[in-house]
Design a protein around this motif. Sequence first.
Motif, PDB file in Angstrom:
ATOM      1  N   THR A 210       0.753  -0.911   0.172  1.00  0.00           N
ATOM      2  CA  THR A 210      -0.130   0.166  -0.097  1.00  0.00           C
ATOM      3  C   THR A 210       0.925   1.443  -0.204  1.00  0.00           C
ATOM      4  O   THR A 210       1.597   1.471   1.131  1.00  0.00           O
ATOM      5  N   PRO A 211       1.035   2.282  -1.115  1.00  0.00           N
ATOM      6  CA  PRO A 211       1.747   3.388  -0.886  1.00  0.00           C
ATOM      7  C   PRO A 211       1.462   4.070   0.383  1.00  0.00           C
ATOM      8  O   PRO A 211      -0.266   4.506   1.339  1.00  0.00           O
ATOM      9  N   VAL A 212       1.858   4.332   0.896  1.00  0.00           N
ATOM     10  CA  VAL A 212       1.889   5.196   2.339  1.00  0.00           C
ATOM     11  C   VAL A 212       3.231   6.230   2.572  1.00  0.00           C
ATOM     12  O   VAL A 212       4.706   6.305   2.185  1.00  0.00           O
ATOM     13  N   ARG A 213       2.579   7.720   2.740  1.00  0.00           N
ATOM     14  CA  ARG A 213       3.419   8.539   3.058  1.00  0.00           C
ATOM     15  C   ARG A 213       4.029   8.868   4.705  1.00  0.00           C
ATOM     16  O   ARG A 213       3.819   9.048   5.186  1.00  0.00           O
ATOM     17  N   LEU A 214       5.752   8.495   3.906  1.00  0.00           N
ATOM     18  CA  LEU A 214       6.154   9.002   5.543  1.00  0.00           C
ATOM     19  C   LEU A 214       6.618  10.241   6.444  1.00  0.00           C
ATOM     20  O   LEU A 214       6.923  10.302   7.038  1.00  0.00           O
ATOM     21  N   ALA A 215       6.074  11.248   5.563  1.00  0.00           N
ATOM     22  CA  ALA A 215       6.758  12.245   5.785  1.00  0.00           C
ATOM     23  C   ALA A 215       6.326  13.698   4.350  1.00  0.00           C
ATOM     24  O   ALA A 215       5.537  12.893   3.880  1.00  0.00           O
ATOM     25  N   ALA A 216       5.809  14.591   5.139  1.00  0.00           N
ATOM     26  CA  ALA A 216       5.561  15.323   4.143  1.00  0.00           C
ATOM     27  C   ALA A 216       5.692  16.283   3.273  1.00  0.00           C
ATOM     28  O   ALA A 216       4.883  16.567   1.940  1.00  0.00           O
ATOM     29  N   ARG A 217       6.873  15.703   2.952  1.00  0.00           N
ATOM     30  CA  ARG A 217       7.807  16.219   1.288  1.00  0.00           C
ATOM     31  C   ARG A 217       8.732  14.836   1.017  1.00  0.00           C
ATOM     32  O   ARG A 217       8.805  13.647   1.891  1.00  0.00           O
ATOM     33  N   ARG A 218       8.859  14.901  -0.535  1.00  0.00           N
ATOM     34  CA  ARG A 218       9.610  13.807  -1.044  1.00  0.00           C
ATOM     35  C   ARG A 218      11.443  13.202  -0.125  1.00  0.00           C
ATOM     36  O   ARG A 218      12.019  14.573   0.178  1.00  0.00           O
ATOM     37  N   LEU A 219      11.369  12.547   0.076  1.00  0.00           N
ATOM     38  CA  LEU A 219      12.274  11.916   1.008  1.00  0.00           C
ATOM     39  C   LEU A 219      13.340  11.148  -0.179  1.00  0.00           C
ATOM     40  O   LEU A 219      13.556  10.596  -0.674  1.00  0.00           O
TER      41      LEU A 219
END
Length: 248
Positions: A210-219
């Motif tokens: 599942t796509p999961v966002r780990l932070a507010a911006r690209r890492l």
Amino acid sequence: MRSAAEAAPSLLYVPALRTLGARFALEDEEARYVTRVVRAREGEQVTASDGAGLVATLRIEQLKPALVVVLDSASEHPRPPSARVLCGAPEGERGDWLVEKLAELGVTDLQPVDTEREGWPERREARWDRLAVAALRQSRAAWRMAIHPALGLSDAMAAAREPVRWLADPEGEPASGLFATAGGPAVAAIGPAPGFSEPERKALRGSGFTPVRLAARRLRTETAALAAAALWAAARATGGGAPSGPEA
């Protein structure tokens, strides 16, 4: 100030600990660590791990001519829930930093992944092994992180059996909503510096990632891997275990 019975905080890595008996000599790297880094004295105790769940308290019987220790006690520690990272190649020389920090955060398995856009350079096996041992000492862990040979993405996915499956994606679902009070084994797929290709992303989603966002911006690759590992570590430290939703 340390007590008369205990050496300065330390953890020795003794892979053969289970087979050495009640009295044995420490050699090479661990002997140097005890004498030069810990500066232990005769009669003091040190802690040792075999990196596979056995932790022992050893008493230093003599320092010279050979460093001899006696087993005072030992305990078995169950293997922690699997925390696997399928990781594409980061930029430059950041692989060393990645290995060290993932091990400190309790990742159980690091699986380098060769992708369509980026392959791992020749693996620095000896150095990575030393970094994993250093992290074991630093975190005083019973289990050492396993570092596997690089695989293609399809083989890496096939080897990952964890039910919680995350795909790191800046457009994904916020990771904060995926924790549960109790958790289990988890795996995170982290793309290389150029990112996963669209066919690779489709294959991952088709395998339950599942796509999961780990932070507010690209890492960066290595930062995303550490973000996932830190989220798992925090959840387990509070008794929640690994995330129970999809993966990152």
